[in-house]
Design a protein around this motif. Structure first.
Motif, PDB file in Angstrom:
ATOM      1  N   ASN A  90     -30.942  46.618  10.914  1.00 53.04           N
ATOM      2  CA  ASN A  90     -31.343  45.221  10.754  1.00 53.04           C
ATOM      3  C   ASN A  90     -32.855  45.024  10.826  1.00 53.04           C
ATOM      4  OD1 ASN A  90     -28.797  44.244  10.418  1.00 53.04           O
ATOM      5  ND2 ASN A  90     -28.457  43.835  12.587  1.00 53.04           N
ATOM      6  N   ARG A  91     -33.601  46.050  11.077  1.00 52.41           N
ATOM      7  CA  ARG A  91     -35.046  45.913  11.247  1.00 52.41           C
ATOM      8  C   ARG A  91     -35.708  45.691   9.877  1.00 52.41           C
ATOM      9  NH1 ARG A  91     -39.446  50.203  13.268  1.00 52.41           N
ATOM     10  NH2 ARG A  91     -41.124  48.703  13.399  1.00 52.41           N
ATOM     11  N   LYS A  92     -36.302  44.510   9.695  1.00 55.50           N
ATOM     12  CA  LYS A  92     -36.994  44.164   8.468  1.00 55.50           C
ATOM     13  C   LYS A  92     -38.351  43.584   8.840  1.00 55.50           C
ATOM     14  CE  LYS A  92     -32.818  43.042   5.956  1.00 55.50           C
ATOM     15  NZ  LYS A  92     -32.043  42.001   5.344  1.00 55.50           N
TER      16      LYS A  92
END
Length: 148
Positions: free
Chosen positions: A7-9
């Protein structure tokens, strides 16, 4: 754990600050170099002005013709011509500013003399240095010197 990594954006604030700091550092190193470039261009323009005067005088001697070196203070330019035929026209754009001359039109005759009077061309650079080019009557030496 695998769910958090996928989920890291985007970027973190620290990463963005590091990029801005690096760009600022590179610009701080590069900006003083631009003044060096301007100084080099000024020196190049002075050298070309001096060499063009020598060229005009030498051409008059070698070809045994009158060569004209016309200075236009209003346009900050000079022109070398033989009668009505233009040989070269130069507009000074890189920091050299023509301030004055004894006569706006120098005419080198067949023996390389510039007439009955010595001629002096005075100019300055954007950085504030003053220069003079002196063209004596009897001797063929054209001298360039920095004026204090």
């Amino acid at each position: 754990m695998a769910l958090l990594e996928s989920n890291r954006k985007g970027y973190t604030l620290i990463e963005l600050l590091m990029v801005v700091a690096l760009i600022s550092l590179f610009l701080a190193i590069a900006v003083p170099r631009f003044s060096f470039v301007h100084a080099m261009r000024e020196k190049q323009e002075i050298k070309y002005l001096y060499k063009d005067l020598l060229y005009a005088r030498n051409k008059a001697v070698v070809e045994k013709k009158s060569i004209s070196f016309d200075i236009d203070l209003a346009k900050n330019s000079y022109r070398i011509s033989e009668g009505t035929k233009e040989i070269k026209k130069v507009e000074l754009k890189n920091g050299v500013i023509l301030e004055g001359c004894t006569k706006g039109n120098l005419l080198f005759n067949r023996i390389g003399s510039s007439g009955n009077n010595a001629q002096t061309i005075t100019f300055r650079t954007r950085s504030g240095d003053w220069y003079q080019i002196t063209i004596p009557v009897a001797t063929p030496d054209i001298t360039l010197k920095k004026v204090d």
